[in-house]
Write a protein that holds these residues in place. Structure first.
Motif, mmCIF file in Angstrom:
data_model
loop_
_atom_site.group_PDB
_atom_site.id
_atom_site.type_symbol
_atom_site.label_atom_id
_atom_site.label_comp_id
_atom_site.label_asym_id
_atom_site.label_seq_id
_atom_site.Cartn_x
_atom_site.Cartn_y
_atom_site.Cartn_z
ATOM 1 N N LEU A 44 40.629 39.016 20.811
ATOM 2 C CA LEU A 44 40.940 38.906 22.237
ATOM 3 C C LEU A 44 41.915 39.968 22.763
ATOM 4 O O LEU A 44 41.806 40.368 23.926
ATOM 5 C CB LEU A 44 41.443 37.502 22.573
ATOM 6 C CG LEU A 44 40.341 36.491 22.915
ATOM 7 C CD1 LEU A 44 40.902 35.080 23.006
ATOM 8 C CD2 LEU A 44 39.636 36.861 24.223
ATOM 9 N N PRO A 45 42.868 40.465 21.957
ATOM 10 C CA PRO A 45 43.741 41.522 22.484
ATOM 11 C C PRO A 45 42.994 42.790 22.905
ATOM 12 O O PRO A 45 43.514 43.583 23.693
ATOM 13 C CB PRO A 45 44.687 41.801 21.320
ATOM 14 C CG PRO A 45 44.761 40.501 20.575
ATOM 15 C CD PRO A 45 43.354 39.970 20.642
ATOM 16 N N PHE A 46 41.779 42.992 22.408
ATOM 17 C CA PHE A 46 40.996 44.182 22.758
ATOM 18 C C PHE A 46 40.197 44.008 24.050
ATOM 19 O O PHE A 46 39.699 44.986 24.610
ATOM 20 C CB PHE A 46 40.011 44.515 21.628
ATOM 21 C CG PHE A 46 40.666 44.964 20.359
ATOM 22 C CD1 PHE A 46 41.134 46.264 20.220
ATOM 23 C CD2 PHE A 46 40.813 44.096 19.293
ATOM 24 C CE1 PHE A 46 41.741 46.691 19.050
ATOM 25 C CE2 PHE A 46 41.423 44.498 18.107
ATOM 26 C CZ PHE A 46 41.884 45.800 17.993
ATOM 27 N N VAL A 47 40.035 42.775 24.514
ATOM 28 C CA VAL A 47 39.125 42.481 25.622
ATOM 29 C C VAL A 47 39.833 42.608 26.963
ATOM 30 O O VAL A 47 40.911 42.053 27.167
ATOM 31 C CB VAL A 47 38.540 41.059 25.473
ATOM 32 C CG1 VAL A 47 37.558 40.760 26.608
ATOM 33 C CG2 VAL A 47 37.854 40.901 24.123
ATOM 34 N N LYS A 48 39.194 43.337 27.884
ATOM 35 C CA LYS A 48 39.753 43.463 29.231
ATOM 36 C C LYS A 48 39.566 42.150 29.990
ATOM 37 O O LYS A 48 38.699 41.334 29.651
ATOM 38 C CB LYS A 48 39.075 44.603 29.989
ATOM 39 C CG LYS A 48 37.589 44.430 30.231
ATOM 40 C CD LYS A 48 36.992 45.557 31.055
ATOM 41 C CE LYS A 48 36.986 46.873 30.347
ATOM 42 N NZ LYS A 48 36.188 47.903 31.074
ATOM 43 N N LYS A 49 40.387 41.934 30.984
ATOM 44 C CA LYS A 49 40.271 40.729 31.800
ATOM 45 C C LYS A 49 38.890 40.680 32.440
ATOM 46 O O LYS A 49 38.424 41.654 33.019
ATOM 47 C CB LYS A 49 41.361 40.746 32.876
ATOM 48 C CG LYS A 49 41.583 39.411 33.570
ATOM 49 C CD LYS A 49 42.777 39.508 34.507
ATOM 50 C CE LYS A 49 42.946 38.222 35.296
ATOM 51 N NZ LYS A 49 44.094 38.335 36.243
ATOM 52 N N GLY A 50 38.224 39.547 32.298
ATOM 53 C CA GLY A 50 36.862 39.405 32.785
ATOM 54 C C GLY A 50 35.808 39.713 31.736
ATOM 55 O O GLY A 50 34.617 39.485 31.950
ATOM 56 N N GLY A 51 36.251 40.229 30.572
ATOM 57 C CA GLY A 51 35.324 40.533 29.485
ATOM 58 C C GLY A 51 35.131 39.339 28.566
ATOM 59 O O GLY A 51 35.582 38.220 28.858
ATOM 60 N N TYR A 52 34.468 39.583 27.420
ATOM 61 C CA TYR A 52 34.094 38.483 26.526
ATOM 62 C C TYR A 52 34.425 38.785 25.069
ATOM 63 O O TYR A 52 34.337 39.918 24.613
ATOM 64 C CB TYR A 52 32.585 38.212 26.615
ATOM 65 C CG TYR A 52 32.120 37.753 27.965
ATOM 66 C CD1 TYR A 52 32.254 36.432 28.374
ATOM 67 C CD2 TYR A 52 31.555 38.668 28.855
ATOM 68 C CE1 TYR A 52 31.829 36.017 29.628
ATOM 69 C CE2 TYR A 52 31.128 38.262 30.112
ATOM 70 C CZ TYR A 52 31.273 36.936 30.487
ATOM 71 O OH TYR A 52 30.857 36.537 31.743
ATOM 72 N N PHE A 53 34.793 37.748 24.367
ATOM 73 C CA PHE A 53 34.854 37.751 22.906
ATOM 74 C C PHE A 53 33.721 36.857 22.417
ATOM 75 O O PHE A 53 33.571 35.729 22.890
ATOM 76 C CB PHE A 53 36.209 37.218 22.428
ATOM 77 C CG PHE A 53 36.234 36.654 21.042
ATOM 78 C CD1 PHE A 53 35.669 37.340 19.969
ATOM 79 C CD2 PHE A 53 36.825 35.412 20.783
ATOM 80 C CE1 PHE A 53 35.703 36.810 18.688
ATOM 81 C CE2 PHE A 53 36.857 34.878 19.509
ATOM 82 C CZ PHE A 53 36.280 35.571 18.459
ATOM 83 N N ILE A 54 32.903 37.373 21.511
ATOM 84 C CA ILE A 54 31.773 36.604 20.992
ATOM 85 C C ILE A 54 31.865 36.554 19.468
ATOM 86 O O ILE A 54 31.933 37.589 18.800
ATOM 87 C CB ILE A 54 30.434 37.201 21.432
ATOM 88 C CG1 ILE A 54 30.319 37.116 22.964
ATOM 89 C CG2 ILE A 54 29.264 36.467 20.772
ATOM 90 C CD1 ILE A 54 29.075 37.719 23.535
ATOM 91 N N ALA A 55 31.896 35.343 18.947
ATOM 92 C CA ALA A 55 31.969 35.126 17.496
ATOM 93 C C ALA A 55 30.629 34.643 16.971
ATOM 94 O O ALA A 55 30.033 33.724 17.532
ATOM 95 C CB ALA A 55 33.053 34.103 17.177
ATOM 96 N N TYR A 56 30.155 35.290 15.920
ATOM 97 C CA TYR A 56 28.944 34.865 15.217
ATOM 98 C C TYR A 56 29.376 33.854 14.159
ATOM 99 O O TYR A 56 30.119 34.195 13.233
ATOM 100 C CB TYR A 56 28.281 36.049 14.516
ATOM 101 C CG TYR A 56 27.609 37.073 15.400
ATOM 102 C CD1 TYR A 56 26.234 37.286 15.329
ATOM 103 C CD2 TYR A 56 28.346 37.875 16.273
ATOM 104 C CE1 TYR A 56 25.612 38.254 16.102
ATOM 105 C CE2 TYR A 56 27.739 38.842 17.059
ATOM 106 C CZ TYR A 56 26.366 39.028 16.964
ATOM 107 O OH TYR A 56 25.747 39.992 17.736
ATOM 108 N N LYS A 57 28.918 32.633 14.288
ATOM 109 C CA LYS A 57 29.337 31.580 13.375
ATOM 110 C C LYS A 57 28.123 30.843 12.809
ATOM 111 O O LYS A 57 27.017 30.932 13.334
ATOM 112 C CB LYS A 57 30.231 30.570 14.100
ATOM 113 C CG LYS A 57 31.474 31.170 14.750
ATOM 114 C CD LYS A 57 32.452 31.770 13.745
ATOM 115 C CE LYS A 57 33.039 30.721 12.832
ATOM 116 N NZ LYS A 57 33.999 31.303 11.858
ATOM 117 N N ALA A 58 28.367 30.095 11.729
ATOM 118 C CA ALA A 58 27.331 29.224 11.182
ATOM 119 C C ALA A 58 27.240 27.975 12.046
ATOM 120 O O ALA A 58 27.905 27.856 13.069
ATOM 121 C CB ALA A 58 27.648 28.882 9.728
#
Length: 244
Positions: A166-180
């Motif tokens: 999340l520290p890399f994501v600009k405001k309004g952007g997304y963090f997406i995690a690939y999970k089982a």
């Protein structure tokens, strides 16, 4: 006639409404061949059979289009892949969407050398790769809150990945995690960590990769507020003492 791994890949991608050019298919072939060559001397992946690499690595990496509009990747967006390993999911995304600017980050120099060679071999102009720990890379001022999307397919719990990404994501952007598929406990922990870091759980989709027994869950977090400068904490802390 037996269907080739590539033919099956083409058909599976059509289920995501994705179609690749001959040049892109050639790049995936070269990626596979170089992955197998390097895997003989270092441990990049336990999955080496061609059809499984195509489905469990290439197709899985591109399954992100099931969560984000495909058009998003054609609008010159920036994406960072944290803990990319052998290049997943970032390299397949870079091949399939050459308009997307992709940054790969990994902490192991040997893997970075493999990625650098592969990028050069494939002639990719929209990818760069960095040898760094996420906690340290996020301390570089021009890297913080710069990206439209941060993603990770790394094996870590959601609250740990959130602090890395999340520290890399600009405001309004997304963090997406690939999970089982089993995620309930992680989601409970993750919601608190995500909120501390300025994000909000947006949506979760679970599915089976087409024509496989491989179940996948994608977790999307929207960045609503700036991440405090104290995150990520120093190297090693997020994994030893996860946010809860």
């Amino acid at each position: 006639m037996t269907e080739s791994a590539e033919q099956k890949f083409i058909r599976q991608l059509s289920m995501f409404q994705l179609q690749l050019t001959e040049e892109q298919l050639r790049q995936f072939r070269m990626f596979y061949e170089n992955l197998i060559k390097w895997n003989e001397v270092m441990n990049l992946t336990a999955i080496t059979e061609e059809s499984e690499v195509y489905s469990k690595h290439f197709l899985d990496s591109l399954s992100i289009v099931g969560m984000l509009d495909r058009q998003s990747f054609r609008n010159n967006i920036s994406l960072i892949d944290i803990g990319t390993g052998a290049g997943f999911p970032g390299l397949p995304i870079a091949i399939a969407f050459p308009e997307t600017r992709v940054t790969l980050v990994d902490s192991l120099q040997k893997r970075v050398k493999f990625l650098e060679e592969t990028i050069q071999l494939l002639g990719l102009k929209n990818v760069d790769v960095h040898h760094a720990r996420a906690e340290e890379f996020a301390r570089i001022e021009f890297q913080r809150e710069r990206y439209d999307i941060a993603c990770s397919r790394a094996v870590a719990r959601l609250n740990i990945l959130a602090e890395y990404c999340l520290p890399f994501v600009k405001k309004g952007g997304y963090f997406i995690a690939y999970k089982a598929e089993r995620l309930k406990e992680e989601m409970d922990e993750g919601k608190k960590a995500v909120a501390i870091l300025g994000g909000r759980m947006d949506q979760v989709i679970s599915f089976r990769l087409p024509e496989t027994e491989y179940n996948r869950t994608l977790v999307q977090v929207v960045k609503e507020k700036h991440t405090s400068g104290k995150y990520p904490r120093k190297a090693g802390t997020p994994s030893k003492d996860p946010l809860k």
